[in-house]
Design an enzyme around this catalytic site. Structure first.
Site, PDB file in Angstrom:
ATOM      1  CB  SER A   1       1.191  -2.106  -1.998  1.00 39.67           C
ATOM      2  OG  SER A   1       0.230  -1.143  -2.360  1.00 39.67           O
TER       3      SER A   1
ATOM      4  CE  LYS B   1      -2.791  -3.184  -4.170  1.00 41.08           C
ATOM      5  NZ  LYS B   1      -1.634  -3.277  -3.339  1.00 41.08           N
TER       6      LYS B   1
END
Length: 180
Positions: free
Chosen positions: A41, A80
């Site tokens: 990700s 993230k």
């Protein structure tokens, strides 16, 4: 060497080892901690199985837009990038990030954007405007086509669930670098 000096030497060694272990425990628990990146990700910024050091001694008030954080999830942790803070209005339109109505340059997406364009896709689908609630953050992965983040599954992230801020990749050694 007599018994007394041997005993004193042993006591000195044990005290030193206990003290070193205590310092290592405190540093790992409160200041820096290793973390293994799992998944794609955050590619190409971070790669699957890279090991990073995370600064745990930080204040959410000192996070900057674009910082990479580790988030404590229910079953697993996530890595993230911070996009929005409480009160921010976040919108994606035609692959451009708008924060409070103004365009925000995401230079870390250049490589992924090129790949998406070659495949005839947008890197990030349109959404918003969304307003980040008090006490929360809006986060996204750099690999937007393959990231579960605030757009699609994680939702807004409680500031209290931030474990720390990523500082640098330390393994594999050939990839040693500061994280930007």
């Amino acid at each position: 060497m007599d018994k007394t000096s041997t005993k004193n030497e042993l006591k000195s060694w044990v005290t030193s080892l206990v003290f070193a272990a205590l310092i290592a425990f405190l540093v790992r628990t409160y200041i820096f901690s290793p973390y293994i990146v799992e998944g794609a990700s955050m590619e190409p910024t971070l790669h699957n199985h890279e090991k990073i050091f995370v600064e745990k001694y930080y204040s959410v008030d000192h996070l900057n837009r674009g910082d990479i954080v580790i988030i404590k999830g229910t079953d697993e942790n996530y890595v993230k990038r911070v996009i929005g803070f409480p009160g921010d209005q976040i919108e994606m339109k035609n692959d451009e990030l708008l924060i409070n109505g103004k365009g925000f340059k995401e230079s870390y997406l250049t490589k992924n954007r090129k790949v998406a364009n070659i495949n005839g896709q947008r890197l990030t689908g349109d959404f918003g405007p969304l307003t980040v609630p008090d006490g929360h953050l809006f986060v996204m992965g750099d690999n937007r086509l393959h990231s579960m983040d605030s757009r699609n599954g994680l939702g807004y992230i409680q500031q209290s669930s931030i474990i720390g801020k990523s500082e640098f990749v330390y393994f594999p050694f050939k990839n040693f670098r500061e994280i930007e």
